[in-house]
Write a protein that holds these residues in place. Structure first.
Motif, PDB file in Angstrom:
ATOM      1  N   THR A  25      30.540 -11.873  53.322  1.00  0.00           N
ATOM      2  CA  THR A  25      31.843 -12.051  54.415  1.00  0.00           C
ATOM      3  C   THR A  25      32.318 -11.565  55.516  1.00  0.00           C
ATOM      4  O   THR A  25      32.270  -9.787  55.325  1.00  0.00           O
ATOM      5  CB  THR A  25      33.119 -12.259  52.877  1.00  0.00           C
ATOM      6  N   HIS A  26      32.891 -11.344  55.569  1.00  0.00           N
ATOM      7  CA  HIS A  26      33.702 -10.279  56.911  1.00  0.00           C
ATOM      8  C   HIS A  26      35.220 -10.529  56.331  1.00  0.00           C
ATOM      9  O   HIS A  26      35.823 -11.459  55.768  1.00  0.00           O
ATOM     10  CB  HIS A  26      33.483 -11.262  58.339  1.00  0.00           C
ATOM     11  N   ASN A  27      35.376  -9.543  57.408  1.00  0.00           N
ATOM     12  CA  ASN A  27      37.397  -8.523  57.147  1.00  0.00           C
ATOM     13  C   ASN A  27      37.569  -8.537  58.881  1.00  0.00           C
ATOM     14  O   ASN A  27      37.454  -7.289  59.388  1.00  0.00           O
ATOM     15  CB  ASN A  27      36.942  -7.360  56.629  1.00  0.00           C
ATOM     16  N   ILE A  28      38.376  -9.824  59.162  1.00  0.00           N
ATOM     17  CA  ILE A  28      38.175  -8.997  60.558  1.00  0.00           C
ATOM     18  C   ILE A  28      39.532  -9.174  60.824  1.00  0.00           C
ATOM     19  O   ILE A  28      40.511  -9.347  59.915  1.00  0.00           O
ATOM     20  CB  ILE A  28      38.434 -11.568  61.409  1.00  0.00           C
ATOM     21  N   LYS A  57      37.864  -5.429  65.033  1.00  0.00           N
ATOM     22  CA  LYS A  57      36.786  -4.998  64.523  1.00  0.00           C
ATOM     23  C   LYS A  57      36.662  -5.512  62.738  1.00  0.00           C
ATOM     24  O   LYS A  57      37.523  -6.216  62.072  1.00  0.00           O
ATOM     25  CB  LYS A  57      36.852  -3.533  63.908  1.00  0.00           C
ATOM     26  N   CYS A  58      35.003  -5.307  62.430  1.00  0.00           N
ATOM     27  CA  CYS A  58      35.137  -5.767  60.880  1.00  0.00           C
ATOM     28  C   CYS A  58      35.330  -4.990  59.363  1.00  0.00           C
ATOM     29  O   CYS A  58      34.628  -3.780  60.118  1.00  0.00           O
ATOM     30  CB  CYS A  58      33.522  -6.330  60.939  1.00  0.00           C
ATOM     31  N   ASN A  59      36.487  -5.057  58.940  1.00  0.00           N
ATOM     32  CA  ASN A  59      35.889  -3.459  57.824  1.00  0.00           C
ATOM     33  C   ASN A  59      34.786  -4.044  56.945  1.00  0.00           C
ATOM     34  O   ASN A  59      35.021  -2.588  56.208  1.00  0.00           O
ATOM     35  CB  ASN A  59      37.413  -3.419  57.055  1.00  0.00           C
ATOM     36  N   VAL A  60      34.034  -4.436  56.809  1.00  0.00           N
ATOM     37  CA  VAL A  60      33.176  -4.587  55.873  1.00  0.00           C
ATOM     38  C   VAL A  60      31.752  -4.075  56.870  1.00  0.00           C
ATOM     39  O   VAL A  60      30.959  -2.959  55.644  1.00  0.00           O
ATOM     40  CB  VAL A  60      32.563  -6.096  55.692  1.00  0.00           C
ATOM     41  N   HIS A  61      31.747  -4.371  57.695  1.00  0.00           N
ATOM     42  CA  HIS A  61      29.998  -3.877  59.223  1.00  0.00           C
ATOM     43  C   HIS A  61      30.772  -3.041  60.035  1.00  0.00           C
ATOM     44  O   HIS A  61      31.357  -3.365  61.286  1.00  0.00           O
ATOM     45  CB  HIS A  61      29.882  -5.093  59.569  1.00  0.00           C
ATOM     46  N   PRO A  62      31.232  -2.121  60.437  1.00  0.00           N
ATOM     47  CA  PRO A  62      31.537  -1.072  61.146  1.00  0.00           C
ATOM     48  C   PRO A  62      30.438  -1.060  62.694  1.00  0.00           C
ATOM     49  O   PRO A  62      31.530  -0.936  63.502  1.00  0.00           O
ATOM     50  CB  PRO A  62      30.769   0.471  60.428  1.00  0.00           C
ATOM     51  N   TRP A  63      29.727  -1.798  62.309  1.00  0.00           N
ATOM     52  CA  TRP A  63      28.829  -2.078  64.296  1.00  0.00           C
ATOM     53  C   TRP A  63      29.387  -3.012  64.485  1.00  0.00           C
ATOM     54  O   TRP A  63      29.263  -3.357  66.015  1.00  0.00           O
ATOM     55  CB  TRP A  63      27.853  -2.152  64.165  1.00  0.00           C
ATOM     56  N   MET A  64      30.301  -3.931  64.001  1.00  0.00           N
ATOM     57  CA  MET A  64      31.014  -5.401  64.364  1.00  0.00           C
ATOM     58  C   MET A  64      32.117  -4.958  65.535  1.00  0.00           C
ATOM     59  O   MET A  64      33.226  -4.397  64.676  1.00  0.00           O
ATOM     60  CB  MET A  64      31.772  -5.967  63.518  1.00  0.00           C
ATOM     61  N   ARG A  65      32.039  -5.282  66.469  1.00  0.00           N
ATOM     62  CA  ARG A  65      32.992  -4.926  67.866  1.00  0.00           C
ATOM     63  C   ARG A  65      33.363  -5.599  68.556  1.00  0.00           C
ATOM     64  O   ARG A  65      32.665  -6.288  69.118  1.00  0.00           O
ATOM     65  CB  ARG A  65      32.699  -3.084  68.313  1.00  0.00           C
TER      66      ARG A  65
END
Ligand SMILES: [Cu+2]
Length: 263
Positions: free
Chosen positions: A156-159, A193-201
Motif C-alpha cells: 500500500t502506498h500513500n501518495i 512523496k509517499c508517506n510509507v516509503h521515504p525514498w519515493m520521490r
C-alpha cells in the motif's frame, strides 16, 4: 479544380436538359469546392498542421561534465518493494543518458502565448507506482486534466503531493484501488512523496496550456502544434534549476532549441 467541376456540371446539365438557375449552379460549385477542400485536409493527415500555420519545437537537453552517480536506494524496510528489484536501483534526481542527454527535464512555453483559454485534453494522465517508484519520475499535465494515480504494487502506498499553488491532498492507496485527482492551477513542479516509503520521490508539473514536454532518456523533447510567435522557452530540472531562451517561430516552421545544464 473548381472550373473543372463547373464544366462537368454544365455539360451534364445540358445533356440531361435540366434547367438550372444561375444561383443554384454557383451554389453547387461552392458546395463541391468546400467538400474538396475539406476532404483534402482530412486525407492529408498531420501535414495539414503545417499548412494551417502550426509549428513545432524540438531539441535536446544535455548534461555538461561527468554525470553524478545516483545513490543506491535501500528498500529493505518493505520486502514487497525490495523483491521488485533484484538489482538495486539508484536515486533519480539527475538521470543522464549514454550520450549525455538529460532525462526528466520539463521544457515549456513560459511566456509569449497570445491565447490563454485552453481546455484540458480528455484523456487522463497516468502517474504509476511500480516497484515502489513513480513512473514517470516527472509527469507534466494540464490544469484540470484528470490525473489517474495507479498502484501497481502489492504493497500500500500513500501518495502525498506538496503543492505551493494548488490544493494539497494525501491519500492511502492499496493495490488496485483507483484514484483520480486534478490540479486546478499552473505549478512547476509539485513534489510528490509517499508517506510509507521515504525514498519515493516524483514531480508533477501542471500547465495552463498544452505547450510542454518532458525529455526522454536521451534528453530529447518535442513541443508540437505551437502557434507562430515569439516565446520564452523554459527548461526545468528538479535539482539543476530553470533555464530560459527566447525563440521566434514562423507559421509552419519547425525549430530546434537545445539546453545545457551543469552542476
Ligand atoms: Cu509508497
Amino acid at each position: 479544380m473548381l472550373l473543372l467541376i463547373a464544366a462537368v456540371l454544365d455539360s451534364r446539365g445540358r445533356k440531361a436538359g435540366v434547367f438550372m438557375s444561375k444561383n443554384s449552379y454557383w451554389l453547387i460549385i461552392a458546395i463541391a469546392g468546400l467538400g474538396l477542400a475539406f476532404s483534402s485536409r482530412m486525407s492529408a493527415g498531420p501535414s495539414t498542421l503545417a499548412d494551417s500555420g502550426s509549428s513545432s519545437l524540438k531539441g535536446e537537453v544535455k548534461f555538461e561534465g561527468t554525470p553524478p552517480k545516483g545513490i543506491r536506494i535501500d528498500m529493505s524496510a518493505d520486502p514487497l518493494c525490495a523483491k521488485a528489484h533484484p538489482t538495486p536501483i539508484t536515486t533519480e534526481d539527475v538521470v543522464v543518458g549514454a550520450n549525455g542527454g538529460l532525462a526528466n527535464v520539463v521544457v515549456y512555453v513560459s511566456d509569449g502565448l497570445t491565447s490563454h483559454n485552453f481546455q484540458p485534453p480528455p484523456e487522463p494522465a497516468v502517474f504509476l507506482q511500480k516497484g515502489c517508484q513513480y513512473k514517470p519520475h516527472v509527469l507534466a499535465i494540464q490544469a484540470n486534466q484528470k490525473l489517474s494515480v495507479v498502484n501497481d504494487d502489492e504493497t500500500t502506498h500513500n501518495i502525498h503531493p506538496g503543492p505551493a499553488n494548488n490544493r494539497e491532498w494525501n491519500m492511502t492507496q492499496p493495490h488496485g484501488v483507483p484514484l483520480e485527482q486534478t490540479f486546478a492551477r499552473e505549478e512547476i513542479a509539485i513534489p510528490v512523496k509517499c508517506n510509507v516509503h521515504p525514498w519515493m520521490r516524483g514531480y508533477i508539473a501542471v500547465f495552463k496550456h498544452p505547450y510542454f514536454a518532458v525529455t526522454d532518456k536521451d534528453g530529447k523533447f518535442e513541443v508540437k502544434d505551437l502557434p507562430p510567435g515569439t516565446y520564452t522557452i523554459s527548461a526545468w530540472q528538479e535539482k539543476l534549476g530553470t533555464q530560459t531562451q527566447k525563440i521566434t517561430i514562423g507559421a509552419g516552421e519547425s525549430k530546434s532549441q537545445d539546453f545545457s545544464f551543469k552542476q
